[in-house]
Scaffold this motif. Structure first.
Motif, PDB file in Angstrom:
ATOM      1  N   GLU A  37      17.829  44.374  24.000  1.00  0.00           N
ATOM      2  CA  GLU A  37      17.125  43.434  23.133  1.00  0.00           C
ATOM      3  C   GLU A  37      17.836  43.344  21.790  1.00  0.00           C
ATOM      4  O   GLU A  37      18.454  44.309  21.348  1.00  0.00           O
ATOM      5  CB  GLU A  37      15.677  43.883  22.897  1.00  0.00           C
ATOM      6  CG  GLU A  37      14.791  43.867  24.131  1.00  0.00           C
ATOM      7  CD  GLU A  37      14.416  42.470  24.586  1.00  0.00           C
ATOM      8  OE1 GLU A  37      14.638  41.514  23.798  1.00  0.00           O
ATOM      9  OE2 GLU A  37      13.920  42.324  25.702  1.00  0.00           O
TER      10      GLU A  37
ATOM     11  N   ASP B 250      13.868  47.843  31.898  1.00  0.00           N
ATOM     12  CA  ASP B 250      14.881  46.970  31.294  1.00  0.00           C
ATOM     13  C   ASP B 250      16.095  47.693  30.723  1.00  0.00           C
ATOM     14  O   ASP B 250      17.238  47.324  31.000  1.00  0.00           O
ATOM     15  CB  ASP B 250      14.235  46.087  30.222  1.00  0.00           C
ATOM     16  CG  ASP B 250      13.610  46.875  29.076  1.00  0.00           C
ATOM     17  OD1 ASP B 250      13.331  48.072  29.265  1.00  0.00           O
ATOM     18  OD2 ASP B 250      13.387  46.279  28.003  1.00  0.00           O
ATOM     19  N   ASN B 251      15.862  48.728  29.937  1.00  0.00           N
ATOM     20  CA  ASN B 251      16.966  49.382  29.239  1.00  0.00           C
ATOM     21  C   ASN B 251      17.989  50.006  30.197  1.00  0.00           C
ATOM     22  O   ASN B 251      19.191  49.738  30.084  1.00  0.00           O
ATOM     23  CB  ASN B 251      16.404  50.434  28.283  1.00  0.00           C
ATOM     24  CG  ASN B 251      17.176  50.520  26.979  1.00  0.00           C
ATOM     25  OD1 ASN B 251      18.151  49.813  26.775  1.00  0.00           O
ATOM     26  ND2 ASN B 251      16.745  51.390  26.091  1.00  0.00           N
TER      27      ASN B 251
ATOM     28  N   ASP C  43      19.277  35.452  25.595  1.00  0.00           N
ATOM     29  CA  ASP C  43      19.064  36.893  25.437  1.00  0.00           C
ATOM     30  C   ASP C  43      20.420  37.583  25.481  1.00  0.00           C
ATOM     31  O   ASP C  43      21.456  36.920  25.414  1.00  0.00           O
ATOM     32  CB  ASP C  43      18.100  37.438  26.494  1.00  0.00           C
ATOM     33  CG  ASP C  43      18.558  37.152  27.922  1.00  0.00           C
ATOM     34  OD1 ASP C  43      19.757  37.312  28.205  1.00  0.00           O
ATOM     35  OD2 ASP C  43      17.714  36.763  28.755  1.00  0.00           O
TER      36      ASP C  43
ATOM     37  N   LEU D   5       8.463  41.085  29.126  1.00  0.00           N
ATOM     38  CA  LEU D   5       9.431  41.593  28.166  1.00  0.00           C
ATOM     39  C   LEU D   5      10.099  40.457  27.388  1.00  0.00           C
ATOM     40  O   LEU D   5      10.397  40.593  26.199  1.00  0.00           O
ATOM     41  CB  LEU D   5      10.495  42.427  28.887  1.00  0.00           C
ATOM     42  CG  LEU D   5      10.015  43.777  29.425  1.00  0.00           C
ATOM     43  CD1 LEU D   5      11.017  44.342  30.430  1.00  0.00           C
ATOM     44  CD2 LEU D   5       9.805  44.760  28.290  1.00  0.00           C
ATOM     45  N   LYS D   6      10.303  39.339  28.048  1.00  0.00           N
ATOM     46  CA  LYS D   6      10.943  38.198  27.401  1.00  0.00           C
ATOM     47  C   LYS D   6      10.113  37.653  26.253  1.00  0.00           C
ATOM     48  O   LYS D   6      10.639  37.286  25.195  1.00  0.00           O
ATOM     49  CB  LYS D   6      11.192  37.090  28.432  1.00  0.00           C
ATOM     50  CG  LYS D   6      11.786  35.816  27.848  1.00  0.00           C
ATOM     51  CD  LYS D   6      12.008  34.772  28.931  1.00  0.00           C
ATOM     52  CE  LYS D   6      12.585  33.483  28.346  1.00  0.00           C
ATOM     53  NZ  LYS D   6      12.813  32.465  29.406  1.00  0.00           N
TER      54      LYS D   6
END
Length: 528
Positions: free
Chosen positions: A378, A316-317, A503, A222-223
């Motif tokens: 993000e 992630d979210n 981030d 994801l990064k």
């Protein structure tokens, strides 16, 4: 030598004028405002000198006082947007023209050569995979089929946190980031593979070494997915892997393959041999998809790639929103009191909160909306690619442009959120957001139709997993706040709400003190 030097100079100028010709835009409408690009390379030098790139872009927008910005990287126009009305022009009014994805190294690797639903440019593969995701994997009926699996993991979440309150951890200090990320990983592993652990798991009900490695690899992917990478704009440099992104992506993909591939391959063989008769999870659903001629719809490579994408889309979210929400509420204890008061009113203290309760928890939903607004996971949603020259908000947008809708810019735009836009204030959503939503429109409770903030994207490229993401986020936060009392750790006055430099996550993982809140008899019903 002079001849070769002249030839190189001539070639450079020729390439420059070709690019100028190809990028020549409508004389009536100008490109959106932005920094003046260099010949050939555009604004790549500035991008490299101002890392991370997303902070540089947002600073440019502030300095130029604009809600739409255009930078040129190589010969690609990259357009960033932080105005809801302009965002609606892209994702609603002209959605069809922006329904593609750009080609880039990270998306190609993660999707195994563009085999999945989210990362694939517009075309037949995208249509096929989108249809499968929407109708076969995360439709309302399918999510109901998997309801008990999600509840198992919600119970496991409570067990794990409850174990932190035991005599072995008298202070009950919990790393909320680990709890949240592993819960999300457990839910999607259970739904896909009907198992939460690749190994034995932790003795306290938490993650084992395998699960920690698995989640770490997902966040690595994801990064670097859609990270600003020079070779995406100057493809001839890809072999150099200047930033090292490709190496890190391949290493993380190797970790996921190590855990996923044996399970997938064994399951495919079980169905071929007749050893498996009934579908138990989403992997079975993917394997057994048949066309009108009873042929397999998906290859093993497509199955592996899509499972990887589903893993990434799930962890992630929700985990980021819940970590930030609890961190913000620890610094405003009255918000915690409001949430627990609502939970006690709707659920009581004699049972655990369930998914069927979520539609009634309006204040909890308001806190979650505010976390998505103020602390998106993000900086931008996945980029959209412009498929034809067009005009948006009186600006010319060339074919091939990459469109970046700024989650942070939209959510904190002072022209939209005129009352302390940088403050965590759930009440603003009780006045303006949907209230009293039913279970049928639970997704709308965490989204904004006017794109004043972005939790899950909309339009043709909208997130098909909005219902799953909504229920996971709300269930995670509800269980943590209903079952436990949270406070700042000993010798700490407030939580430091500083973003990471690279981030939008908390700079330091949230650590908090936790104590059981519900009666012991209720918690012990699901205790180990």
């Amino acid at each position: 030598m002079e001849y070769y030097g002249f030839t190189l100079l001539l070639a450079t100028f020729t390439l420059y004028f070709i690019i100028k010709f190809l990028t020549k835009h409508n004389k009536i409408h100008k490109l959106p405002p932005g920094p003046k690009p260099w010949p050939i390379v555009g604004n790549i030098p500035e991008m490299l000198a101002n890392k991370p790139a997303f902070r540089w872009i947002h600073k440019l927008m502030r300095d130029m006082n604009t809600d739409i910005l255009c930078i040129r990287l190589g010969n690609v126009h990259v357009v960033s947007v932080s105005c809801p009305s302009i965002a609606c022009e892209f994702l609603k009014k002209q959605d069809a023209n922006f329904a593609s994805r750009p080609l880039c190294v990270s998306a190609e690797l993660v999707s195994s050569g563009y085999l999945t639903a989210v990362l694939v440019p517009s075309g037949e593969q995208w249509k096929k995979m989108k249809r499968i995701i929407s109708k076969e994997l995360i439709s309302p009926a399918r999510l109901q089929w998997l309801h008990d699996m999600r509840i198992q993991e919600a119970d496991n979440l409570v067990r794990y946190v409850y174990s932190q309150c035991s005599n072995n951890n008298k202070d009950g200090v919990v790393n909320v980031r680990v709890v949240a990320q592993q819960y999300c990983g457990n839910v999607i592993r259970r739904m896909l593979f009907n198992k939460r652990c690749f190994g034995e798991g932790g003795k306290d009900g938490g993650p084992g070494l395998e699960e920690e490695e698995h989640v770490k690899a997902i966040f690595t992917l994801l990064k670097y997915l859609y990270a600003f990478c020079v070779s995406d704009y100057i493809p001839c440099l890809r072999w150099l892997d200047l930033e090292g992104h490709e190496k890190k992506l391949k290493e993380a993909l190797g970790v996921l393959g190590k855990f996923h591939d044996p399970i997938i391959e064994e399951r495919i063989q079980q169905w071929k041999d007749g050893g498996r008769k009934e579908k138990e999870d989403l992997l079975d659903v993917l394997i057994m998809l048949k066309d009108a001629n009873n042929n397999q719809v998906l290859s093993s490579q497509e199955i592996k790639a899509e499972i990887r994408e589903l893993m990434m889309a799930t962890v992630d979210n929700p985990s980021n929103a819940v970590e930030w929400a609890i961190a913000e509420m620890l610094n405003q204890p009255e918000l915690l009191k409001n949430v627990t008061k609502e939970l006690d009113s709707v659920v009581g203290k004699e049972r655990l909160v369930q998914e069927s309760d979520l539609c009634k928890l309006n204040y909890l939903k308001a806190c979650t909306r505010e976390a998505f607004r103020l602390h998106p996971v993000e900086p931008f949603i996945p980029p959209h690619a412009c498929m034809a020259d067009t005009v948006v908000s009186n600006y010319f947008i060339p074919r091939g442009s990459h469109i970046l809708l700024s989650r942070k810019g939209l959510g904190r735009n002072p022209k939209v959120w005129d009352h302390e836009p940088n403050k965590f204030e759930p009440e603003r959503h009780l006045n303006n957001g949907p209230e009293g939503s039913s279970s049928d429109d639970i997704v709308s409770s965490l989204t904004d139709p006017d794109l004043r903030f972005l939790s899950f994207s909309v339009g043709r490229r909208g997130c098909p997993g909005g219902m799953l993401g909504t229920s996971m986020t709300l269930m995670l936060l509800a269980r943590l706040l209903h079952c436990f009392t949270w406070s700042v750790p000993p010798n700490v006055s407030t939580i430091d709400l500083i973003e990471s430099e690279n981030d939008l996550s908390l700079a330091m993982p949230l650590v908090a003190t936790v104590k059981p809140r519900l009666p012991t008899k209720v918690l012990q019903k699901i205790a180990f």
